[in-house]
Design a protein around this motif. Sequence first.
Motif, short mmCIF file in Angstrom:
data_model
loop_
_atom_site.label_atom_id
_atom_site.label_comp_id
_atom_site.label_asym_id
_atom_site.label_seq_id
_atom_site.Cartn_x
_atom_site.Cartn_y
_atom_site.Cartn_z
N GLU A 112 15.89 6.70 -0.10
CA GLU A 112 15.48 8.06 -0.43
C GLU A 112 13.99 8.24 -0.15
OE1 GLU A 112 17.70 10.21 -1.27
OE2 GLU A 112 19.37 8.83 -1.65
N ILE A 113 13.54 9.49 -0.11
CA ILE A 113 12.12 9.78 0.04
C ILE A 113 11.35 9.10 -1.09
CG2 ILE A 113 10.39 11.61 -0.08
CD1 ILE A 113 12.37 13.44 1.31
N THR A 114 10.25 8.45 -0.74
CA THR A 114 9.49 7.66 -1.71
C THR A 114 8.02 8.05 -1.66
OG1 THR A 114 11.02 5.80 -1.49
CG2 THR A 114 8.84 5.34 -2.44
N LYS A 115 7.45 8.30 -2.83
CA LYS A 115 6.04 8.64 -2.94
C LYS A 115 5.30 7.47 -3.58
CE LYS A 115 2.82 11.99 -4.95
NZ LYS A 115 2.01 12.07 -3.71
N GLU A 116 4.51 6.80 -2.79
CA GLU A 116 3.65 5.66 -3.15
C GLU A 116 4.47 4.37 -3.35
OE1 GLU A 116 0.69 6.25 -6.12
OE2 GLU A 116 0.06 8.20 -5.35
N MET A 117 3.98 3.31 -2.73
CA MET A 117 4.61 2.00 -2.85
C MET A 117 3.54 0.93 -2.86
SD MET A 117 7.52 0.13 -0.46
CE MET A 117 8.85 1.21 -1.00
N ASN A 118 3.73 -0.04 -3.75
CA ASN A 118 2.82 -1.17 -3.89
C ASN A 118 3.61 -2.45 -3.65
OD1 ASN A 118 0.97 -3.17 -4.89
ND2 ASN A 118 -0.10 -1.53 -5.95
N VAL A 119 3.15 -3.28 -2.73
CA VAL A 119 3.89 -4.49 -2.34
C VAL A 119 3.02 -5.72 -2.54
CG1 VAL A 119 5.10 -5.67 -0.47
CG2 VAL A 119 5.18 -3.16 -0.63
N SER A 120 3.61 -6.75 -3.15
CA SER A 120 2.94 -8.04 -3.31
C SER A 120 3.92 -9.15 -2.94
CB SER A 120 2.46 -8.22 -4.76
OG SER A 120 1.85 -9.49 -4.92
N SER A 160 -0.88 -8.47 -0.07
CA SER A 160 -0.88 -7.27 -0.92
C SER A 160 -1.07 -6.04 -0.05
CB SER A 160 -1.98 -7.35 -1.97
OG SER A 160 -1.80 -8.45 -2.83
N ARG A 161 -0.18 -5.08 -0.19
CA ARG A 161 -0.27 -3.84 0.58
C ARG A 161 0.06 -2.65 -0.33
NH1 ARG A 161 -2.08 -7.10 3.46
NH2 ARG A 161 -1.75 -7.45 5.70
N ILE A 162 -0.47 -1.48 0.04
CA ILE A 162 -0.19 -0.26 -0.72
C ILE A 162 -0.03 0.91 0.24
CG2 ILE A 162 -2.61 0.43 -1.04
CD1 ILE A 162 -1.81 1.22 -3.95
N HIS A 163 0.87 1.82 -0.13
CA HIS A 163 1.11 3.03 0.66
C HIS A 163 0.88 4.22 -0.25
CE1 HIS A 163 3.20 6.17 2.95
NE2 HIS A 163 3.12 5.37 4.00
N LYS A 199 0.40 4.15 7.66
CA LYS A 199 0.68 2.74 7.48
C LYS A 199 0.28 2.25 6.08
CE LYS A 199 1.67 2.85 11.87
NZ LYS A 199 3.08 2.95 12.29
N PHE A 200 0.87 1.11 5.72
CA PHE A 200 0.43 0.41 4.51
C PHE A 200 -1.02 -0.06 4.71
CE2 PHE A 200 4.93 0.09 3.56
CZ PHE A 200 4.97 0.08 2.16
N GLU A 201 -1.76 -0.11 3.62
CA GLU A 201 -3.14 -0.59 3.65
C GLU A 201 -3.30 -1.76 2.70
OE1 GLU A 201 -5.53 2.70 2.53
OE2 GLU A 201 -5.06 3.89 4.33
N MET A 202 -4.30 -2.60 2.99
CA MET A 202 -4.62 -3.68 2.07
C MET A 202 -5.14 -3.09 0.77
SD MET A 202 -6.48 -6.54 4.45
CE MET A 202 -5.67 -7.24 5.89
N CYS A 203 -4.60 -3.53 -0.35
CA CYS A 203 -5.04 -2.98 -1.62
C CYS A 203 -5.89 -3.97 -2.42
CB CYS A 203 -3.85 -2.53 -2.48
SG CYS A 203 -2.64 -3.82 -2.80
N HIS A 204 -5.94 -5.24 -2.00
CA HIS A 204 -6.78 -6.26 -2.64
C HIS A 204 -7.37 -7.13 -1.54
CE1 HIS A 204 -5.18 -5.20 -6.56
NE2 HIS A 204 -3.96 -5.35 -6.08
N VAL A 205 -8.44 -7.84 -1.88
CA VAL A 205 -8.90 -8.89 -0.98
C VAL A 205 -7.78 -9.93 -0.92
CG1 VAL A 205 -10.61 -10.71 -0.63
CG2 VAL A 205 -11.32 -8.49 -1.56
N GLU A 206 -7.44 -10.33 0.28
CA GLU A 206 -6.31 -11.24 0.44
C GLU A 206 -6.53 -12.55 -0.31
OE1 GLU A 206 -3.32 -10.57 2.23
OE2 GLU A 206 -4.23 -8.63 1.90
N ILE A 217 3.38 -15.92 6.58
CA ILE A 217 4.00 -14.60 6.49
C ILE A 217 3.20 -13.60 7.32
CG2 ILE A 217 4.54 -12.67 4.96
CD1 ILE A 217 6.42 -14.93 4.55
N SER A 218 3.90 -12.78 8.09
CA SER A 218 3.28 -11.65 8.80
C SER A 218 3.92 -10.36 8.29
CB SER A 218 3.48 -11.77 10.30
OG SER A 218 2.82 -12.92 10.81
N PHE A 219 3.08 -9.42 7.87
CA PHE A 219 3.55 -8.14 7.32
C PHE A 219 3.52 -7.08 8.42
CE2 PHE A 219 3.06 -4.05 5.32
CZ PHE A 219 3.82 -4.11 4.16
N PHE A 220 4.55 -6.22 8.49
CA PHE A 220 4.53 -5.13 9.47
C PHE A 220 5.20 -3.89 8.88
CE2 PHE A 220 8.25 -7.79 10.32
CZ PHE A 220 9.29 -6.89 10.43
N ASN A 221 4.80 -2.73 9.41
CA ASN A 221 5.34 -1.45 8.97
C ASN A 221 6.62 -1.13 9.72
OD1 ASN A 221 2.90 -0.22 7.29
ND2 ASN A 221 2.03 -1.13 9.14
#
Length: 309
Positions: free
Chosen positions: A248-256, A288-291, A275-282, A265-269
């Motif tokens: 379903e349509i999703t508003k905001e997502m946080n991934v760890s 860690s990614r956030i949309h 696109k997802f953005e880095m939300c913390h210093v790796e 691990i390689s992360f891709f959209n």
Amino acid sequence: MGFDWHDVKLYLYKNLFWIFVILGVGLLYIGSFFDDAEYFGDIFEKAGIAILSSGVFTAVLKSLQFSQLFKEEIEKVILSTDFIKKRSDLEKLWKVISHELYKQKFPEISEELDKLVLENYFPIESDYYYKDFTVTINIEELTEDYILKYTQTCKHYVVLSESDPNLTISREIIMDDEGSAETFKNEIVYYKLNGEDIEIDEENIDGDEKKVIYKCNVGAEKENLFEMKDRREYSIKEDNTKLFRVKEITKEMNVSISYPDNINISFFNVGLVNKFEMCHVEHNRVVSRIHKKGLILPHQGFGISIRMN
């Protein structure tokens, strides 16, 4: 009662046409009393014709002004939000408007584009959307025979279009690869609705692909908090990618995503406009990614590529 010049001016403006007509006819009538050769008769005749002509011009001008005003008012009504809300042909109206937007550029694919956007990216068939979606993936192990073992925790709100306690929502786990499906294991740690454990209606479907479908009824609240944690195992020998796509349509997502030392691990959209953005210093062994910009539409999300060191 005092004399009101405003009322007089308004009266004269409303009746300007008839004033000109009466005045013009009156002058022509007065001119008829003079002989054709007389100077004053000619003046009255020309003055009467001129005033009559002014009356016709005034009538036409007022008609044009009224037409323009009427046109503007009609446009205000037609384009108003309240009028659009009451229309029963919004789908047809949207197609006409969107078709006009790009028909000059891509007329040959306009119908297919209309259908694709309307059926897949407009929530006309959906009764809810997701908000504040949190995904936590903890990869515990990748064995030598490429069996991936991990836990996955999802937490998000389901926002209903209308409060309906009988509404059923479902979540699907799809194994696209045949080899992965054969080795797939899934154990539910918990599944909660608004903090309370709920029973799972689980159904396994065998066919071209394997699905595990979880269904439950939502509560009567406008927003309902869902939490789910499960432990999974499957082979990545044939396909070392893992995809996470929303239904379903999703508003905001946080991934760890955390992972052990023996893998990378390689992360891709997946299909995203923003696109997802880095939300913390790796951190070490954590992705860690956030949309937060825009929306994640159905069939969009993220993926990870897993490889052994």
